[in-house]
Structures are given as structure tokens and as C-alpha cells.
Design a protein around this motif. Structure first.
Motif, PDB file in Angstrom:
ATOM      1  N   MET A 121      36.265  37.332  38.644  1.00 50.77           N
ATOM      2  CA  MET A 121      36.779  36.184  37.903  1.00 50.77           C
ATOM      3  C   MET A 121      38.147  35.772  38.453  1.00 50.77           C
ATOM      4  O   MET A 121      39.031  36.612  38.624  1.00 50.77           O
ATOM      5  N   MET A 122      38.302  34.484  38.708  1.00 50.09           N
ATOM      6  CA  MET A 122      39.570  33.955  39.185  1.00 50.09           C
ATOM      7  C   MET A 122      40.038  32.856  38.235  1.00 50.09           C
ATOM      8  O   MET A 122      39.273  31.958  37.908  1.00 50.09           O
ATOM      9  N   GLU A 123      41.263  32.967  37.794  1.00 49.17           N
ATOM     10  CA  GLU A 123      41.814  32.016  36.828  1.00 49.17           C
ATOM     11  C   GLU A 123      43.276  31.734  37.163  1.00 49.17           C
ATOM     12  O   GLU A 123      44.100  32.652  37.214  1.00 49.17           O
ATOM     13  N   ARG A 124      43.593  30.470  37.413  1.00 53.76           N
ATOM     14  CA  ARG A 124      44.943  30.142  37.859  1.00 53.76           C
ATOM     15  C   ARG A 124      45.929  29.909  36.728  1.00 53.76           C
ATOM     16  O   ARG A 124      47.138  29.978  36.945  1.00 53.76           O
ATOM     17  N   ASP A 125      45.472  29.608  35.517  1.00 58.63           N
ATOM     18  CA  ASP A 125      46.412  29.398  34.423  1.00 58.63           C
ATOM     19  C   ASP A 125      46.890  30.759  33.904  1.00 58.63           C
ATOM     20  O   ASP A 125      46.075  31.598  33.494  1.00 58.63           O
ATOM     21  N   PRO A 126      48.198  31.034  33.904  1.00 57.45           N
ATOM     22  CA  PRO A 126      48.687  32.362  33.528  1.00 57.45           C
ATOM     23  C   PRO A 126      48.417  32.732  32.074  1.00 57.45           C
ATOM     24  O   PRO A 126      48.228  33.914  31.761  1.00 57.45           O
ATOM     25  N   ILE A 127      48.397  31.740  31.173  1.00 58.93           N
ATOM     26  CA  ILE A 127      48.121  32.035  29.769  1.00 58.93           C
ATOM     27  C   ILE A 127      46.674  32.483  29.594  1.00 58.93           C
ATOM     28  O   ILE A 127      46.388  33.497  28.946  1.00 58.93           O
ATOM     29  N   VAL A 128      45.750  31.741  30.179  1.00 61.74           N
ATOM     30  CA  VAL A 128      44.335  32.092  30.084  1.00 61.74           C
ATOM     31  C   VAL A 128      44.070  33.426  30.777  1.00 61.74           C
ATOM     32  O   VAL A 128      43.309  34.267  30.278  1.00 61.74           O
ATOM     33  N   CYS A 168      38.671  20.525  47.111  1.00 63.44           N
ATOM     34  CA  CYS A 168      39.187  21.636  47.910  1.00 63.44           C
ATOM     35  C   CYS A 168      38.511  22.946  47.523  1.00 63.44           C
ATOM     36  O   CYS A 168      38.114  23.738  48.386  1.00 63.44           O
ATOM     37  N   LEU A 169      38.355  23.158  46.220  1.00 62.89           N
ATOM     38  CA  LEU A 169      37.722  24.386  45.735  1.00 62.89           C
ATOM     39  C   LEU A 169      36.254  24.439  46.128  1.00 62.89           C
ATOM     40  O   LEU A 169      35.740  25.492  46.530  1.00 62.89           O
ATOM     41  N   LEU A 170      35.563  23.311  46.037  1.00 63.50           N
ATOM     42  CA  LEU A 170      34.154  23.266  46.403  1.00 63.50           C
ATOM     43  C   LEU A 170      33.966  23.565  47.891  1.00 63.50           C
ATOM     44  O   LEU A 170      33.045  24.292  48.274  1.00 63.50           O
ATOM     45  N   GLU A 171      34.827  23.011  48.725  1.00 64.50           N
ATOM     46  CA  GLU A 171      34.727  23.270  50.164  1.00 64.50           C
ATOM     47  C   GLU A 171      34.930  24.749  50.473  1.00 64.50           C
ATOM     48  O   GLU A 171      34.202  25.323  51.282  1.00 64.50           O
ATOM     49  N   LYS A 172      35.907  25.362  49.835  1.00 64.35           N
ATOM     50  CA  LYS A 172      36.163  26.787  50.036  1.00 64.35           C
ATOM     51  C   LYS A 172      34.985  27.618  49.543  1.00 64.35           C
ATOM     52  O   LYS A 172      34.562  28.575  50.209  1.00 64.35           O
ATOM     53  N   ALA A 173      34.449  27.246  48.376  1.00 59.90           N
ATOM     54  CA  ALA A 173      33.309  27.971  47.822  1.00 59.90           C
ATOM     55  C   ALA A 173      32.103  27.886  48.754  1.00 59.90           C
ATOM     56  O   ALA A 173      31.377  28.868  48.947  1.00 59.90           O
ATOM     57  N   TYR A 174      31.904  26.714  49.344  1.00 64.23           N
ATOM     58  CA  TYR A 174      30.775  26.504  50.257  1.00 64.23           C
ATOM     59  C   TYR A 174      30.943  27.337  51.530  1.00 64.23           C
ATOM     60  O   TYR A 174      29.975  27.863  52.083  1.00 64.23           O
ATOM     61  N   ASN A 175      32.167  27.470  51.994  1.00 63.98           N
ATOM     62  CA  ASN A 175      32.418  28.159  53.252  1.00 63.98           C
ATOM     63  C   ASN A 175      32.269  29.677  53.150  1.00 63.98           C
ATOM     64  O   ASN A 175      31.942  30.339  54.141  1.00 63.98           O
ATOM     65  N   ILE A 176      32.519  30.228  51.968  1.00 61.61           N
ATOM     66  CA  ILE A 176      32.487  31.695  51.879  1.00 61.61           C
ATOM     67  C   ILE A 176      31.212  32.244  51.252  1.00 61.61           C
ATOM     68  O   ILE A 176      30.908  33.423  51.426  1.00 61.61           O
ATOM     69  N   SER A 223      41.017  33.935  49.729  1.00 63.28           N
ATOM     70  CA  SER A 223      41.468  34.295  51.072  1.00 63.28           C
ATOM     71  C   SER A 223      42.136  35.667  51.069  1.00 63.28           C
ATOM     72  O   SER A 223      41.901  36.492  51.958  1.00 63.28           O
ATOM     73  N   GLU A 224      42.961  35.930  50.063  1.00 65.39           N
ATOM     74  CA  GLU A 224      43.693  37.191  49.994  1.00 65.39           C
ATOM     75  C   GLU A 224      42.768  38.394  49.822  1.00 65.39           C
ATOM     76  O   GLU A 224      42.896  39.394  50.530  1.00 65.39           O
ATOM     77  N   ILE A 225      41.824  38.302  48.882  1.00 63.43           N
ATOM     78  CA  ILE A 225      40.991  39.467  48.613  1.00 63.43           C
ATOM     79  C   ILE A 225      39.981  39.718  49.726  1.00 63.43           C
ATOM     80  O   ILE A 225      39.594  40.859  49.984  1.00 63.43           O
ATOM     81  N   LEU A 226      39.553  38.660  50.411  1.00 65.94           N
ATOM     82  CA  LEU A 226      38.640  38.854  51.529  1.00 65.94           C
ATOM     83  C   LEU A 226      39.363  39.442  52.736  1.00 65.94           C
ATOM     84  O   LEU A 226      38.824  40.302  53.435  1.00 65.94           O
ATOM     85  N   GLN A 227      40.580  39.004  52.984  1.00 70.63           N
ATOM     86  CA  GLN A 227      41.354  39.539  54.100  1.00 70.63           C
ATOM     87  C   GLN A 227      41.755  40.989  53.867  1.00 70.63           C
ATOM     88  O   GLN A 227      41.778  41.796  54.801  1.00 70.63           O
ATOM     89  N   SER A 228      42.057  41.327  52.629  1.00 69.86           N
ATOM     90  CA  SER A 228      42.488  42.687  52.298  1.00 69.86           C
ATOM     91  C   SER A 228      41.321  43.631  52.042  1.00 69.86           C
ATOM     92  O   SER A 228      41.520  44.845  51.976  1.00 69.86           O
ATOM     93  N   GLY A 229      40.121  43.073  51.869  1.00 67.51           N
ATOM     94  CA  GLY A 229      38.964  43.912  51.577  1.00 67.51           C
ATOM     95  C   GLY A 229      38.904  44.386  50.143  1.00 67.51           C
ATOM     96  O   GLY A 229      38.186  45.353  49.844  1.00 67.51           O
ATOM     97  N   GLY A 241      45.510  33.664  39.506  1.00 70.02           N
ATOM     98  CA  GLY A 241      46.049  32.861  40.593  1.00 70.02           C
ATOM     99  C   GLY A 241      45.098  31.765  41.013  1.00 70.02           C
ATOM    100  O   GLY A 241      43.973  31.671  40.528  1.00 70.02           O
ATOM    101  N   ASP A 242      45.572  30.912  41.908  1.00 75.25           N
ATOM    102  CA  ASP A 242      44.766  29.822  42.433  1.00 75.25           C
ATOM    103  C   ASP A 242      43.576  30.376  43.204  1.00 75.25           C
ATOM    104  O   ASP A 242      43.730  31.209  44.094  1.00 75.25           O
ATOM    105  N   SER A 243      42.374  29.909  42.878  1.00 74.47           N
ATOM    106  CA  SER A 243      41.153  30.486  43.437  1.00 74.47           C
ATOM    107  C   SER A 243      41.094  30.382  44.959  1.00 74.47           C
ATOM    108  O   SER A 243      40.635  31.307  45.634  1.00 74.47           O
ATOM    109  N   VAL A 244      41.541  29.262  45.512  1.00 77.64           N
ATOM    110  CA  VAL A 244      41.506  29.086  46.966  1.00 77.64           C
ATOM    111  C   VAL A 244      42.364  30.149  47.649  1.00 77.64           C
ATOM    112  O   VAL A 244      41.949  30.776  48.629  1.00 77.64           O
ATOM    113  N   GLU A 245      43.564  30.382  47.121  1.00 79.35           N
ATOM    114  CA  GLU A 245      44.447  31.379  47.706  1.00 79.35           C
ATOM    115  C   GLU A 245      43.949  32.793  47.438  1.00 79.35           C
ATOM    116  O   GLU A 245      43.995  33.653  48.323  1.00 79.35           O
ATOM    117  N   VAL A 246      43.463  33.036  46.215  1.00 79.55           N
ATOM    118  CA  VAL A 246      43.000  34.369  45.852  1.00 79.55           C
ATOM    119  C   VAL A 246      41.802  34.782  46.694  1.00 79.55           C
ATOM    120  O   VAL A 246      41.723  35.920  47.171  1.00 79.55           O
TER     121      VAL A 246
END
Length: 274
Positions: free
Chosen positions: A139-146, A251-259, A192-198, A185-190
Motif C-alpha cells: 500500500m502506498m499513500e502520499r497524504d501523511p494524515i491518511v 504520471c502515476l498511470l504511466e509508472k504503473a504501466y511500466n513496472i 522507484s525507491e523500493i524496487l531499487q533497494s529490493g 509517500g508519493d507512489s511514483v517516488e516510493v
């Protein structure tokens, strides 16, 4: 950590500057154990009791028609709960489950699919997918309250799994803890981070429910969703807001499609822009 104001109970008048408040409410884990849940509550009605004590004061908000009840996320609902029934396969096939196909993995159908929920929100869709055969739901959620509400729900899930004597509920909590993972955090950034870090395996399925466009129906949405709409300001209809939403969504849809290695699922209203 959320950088929001802290207001003492005696400072209730200060609430007039806000739309919502966060509070801790009791949460029953077992017969002999009560913890708390981090909850959101509408500020409307909080100052009315003070106004009644001082009739000469002019209330700044209208009195609500019914009592405001705090809302919190529960990732371990019972079978009598509507969300729990969706996970117990009652009432026929669930449209979300049919669209996503969480039970089928690319390599081994017995394991279930690896799913990235890029717009986790209140975690309800992620929970349904986990209860219906997904191997992992990230689960990825960019709003800090949620995200804070989701994190607290996972904390209570962990607590439930350790309490002796709960049997089925503790077993369910243990199973869900092995399937549900949260990344604020922002899904696009998250992604990339979790895939690069494994930190997580690549997704077979990416799922998006961006809650666009603004509603045009007069019917009220459920309480939790109404609070989410208000916090995320998804119902603003000005051109700048709509333009930003469309840009973020694209932007999110393009990233989702690519991964995604197998499928991208987007939840949209019937008449939404495609």
C-alpha cells in the motif's frame, strides 16, 4: 511527526480554525484488553457544547443534525462487517476481485499475486485483495494524515495477532500482517525507491483508485470516504485543481504501466473521462 497543532480539551474554541481533528478513541481487542485507535473527527459540533454553556455567544458553525462519531481504519473487521463479508466471499463475486484477480500469480497460482496499491486511501481495497488470495499487497499513500491512520491500523493488527484466546481473529491478523505492507509517500517516488533497494518484489499487478473526477451525484458518500474526500480536497472543481489531478493521474498511470509485469487495473466511475 505530522506537524499539526496540538490542542488541549480546555482550548476547544481553537478548533473553530480547523475542519477536522485527530483523537485517540478506545478500541476493544479482546475481553480483557482495550487499546486505542487513531481517529479522525469532524470539528463541526465540537464547539456547540461551549455555545450552549454560553448562550450569548454566537456560534460560528451550524449545529449538526446528528452526533459526529470519530472514524478510524480497522484492518481486522468481523464477518458481520460489510468489509469483512467482502473478504469472506459472501454475496457473489466481488467486482474488484474479478478485475484484479489476486489469486492468480504469474508463476505459481497457489501463491497469489504481488499487488501494488498505488492509492491506498483507507486501505479497504487492499484489505479485500489480501483477504481474497493475494500473496502481498503493498500500500502506498502520499497524504501523511491518511498514512498515519493506516500505520495505526497495522499496529492494532499486530497487537491482535499476539493476544491469546482470540483464535480466528488472531489467526486472521497474523495472516494479514504477512500480506499487507505500507509505504507512506508519493507512489511514483516510493515505487522507484523500493524496487531499487529490493524492499519489495516487482508487482505483477498495479492498482489505482485515484478518486477522480469530482462527484456530481447528490447522494452522500459513506462517512470514511467523505472524510477522505475532504482531507485530500478531491472535490474541488476549479481548472487548476483539475489540471493538477489529471497530470498526477497520468504520471502515476504511466509508472504503473511500466513496472507491472502482468496487469494494470484502474477503478473509475462509469462516466469518468478515459
Amino acid at each position: 511527526s505530522l506537524h499539526i497543532p496540538y490542542i488541549l480539551p480546555d482550548d476547544v474554541d481553537k478548533l473553530l480554525d480547523f475542519d477536522h481533528l485527530m483523537r485517540f478513541v478506545p478500541y476493544q481487542v479482546g475481553d480483557d484488553l482495550t487499546t486505542y485507535a487513531l481517529a479522525l473527527e469532524s470539528v463541526i459540533g465540537q464547539s456547540n457544547s461551549r455555545a450552549q454553556e454560553n448562550p450569548s455567544s454566537t456560534p460560528r458553525r451550524k449545529k449538526p443534525k446528528q452526533k459526529q462519531i470519530p472514524f478510524f481504519i480497522d484492518l481486522c473487521p468481523g464477518d458481520k462487517n460489510r468489509l469483512g463479508r467482502r473478504g469472506s466471499h459472501e454475496g457473489g463475486g466481488d467486482l474488484l476481485v474479478k478485475a484484479v484477480g489476486p489469486r492468480k500469480a504469474s508463476k505459481d497460482d497457489s501463491q497469489g499475486a504481488i499487488i501494488y496499491d498505488l492509492t491506498a486511501g483507507l486501505g479497504q481495497d487492499a484489505l479485500v485483495l489480501a483477504l481474497n488470495g493475494a500473496q502481498e499487497v503493498h500500500m502506498m499513500e502520499r497524504d501523511p494524515i491518511v498514512a498515519a491512520l493506516l500505520r495505526d491500523a497495522l499496529r492494532r493488527l499486530d497487537l491482535i495477532s499476539t493476544v491469546p484466546g482470540l483464535d480466528d481473529r488472531a489467526h486472521l491478523a497474523t495472516e494479514l500482517l504477512q500480506k499487507l505492507f505500507l509505504y507512506p509517500g508519493d507512489s511514483v517516488e516510493v515505487m522507484s525507491e523500493i524496487l531499487q533497494s529490493g524492499q519489495a518484489p516487482p508487482p505483477e499487478i498495479t492498482y489505482l483508485d485515484p478518486m477522480f473526477p469530482p462527484r456530481t451525484k447528490s447522494a452522500k458518500v459513506k462517512k470514511g470516504m467523505a472524510i477522505l474526500h475532504n482531507i485530500l480536497e478531491t472535490q474541488q472543481t476549479d481548472l487548476d485543481s483539475e489540471s493538477r489531478r489529471l497530470e498526477d493521474e497520468t504520471c502515476l498511470l504511466e509508472k504503473a504501466y511500466n513496472i507491472a509485469t502482468r496487469r494494470v487495473v484502474v477503478k473509475r466511475p462509469i462516466h469518468a473521462l478515459r
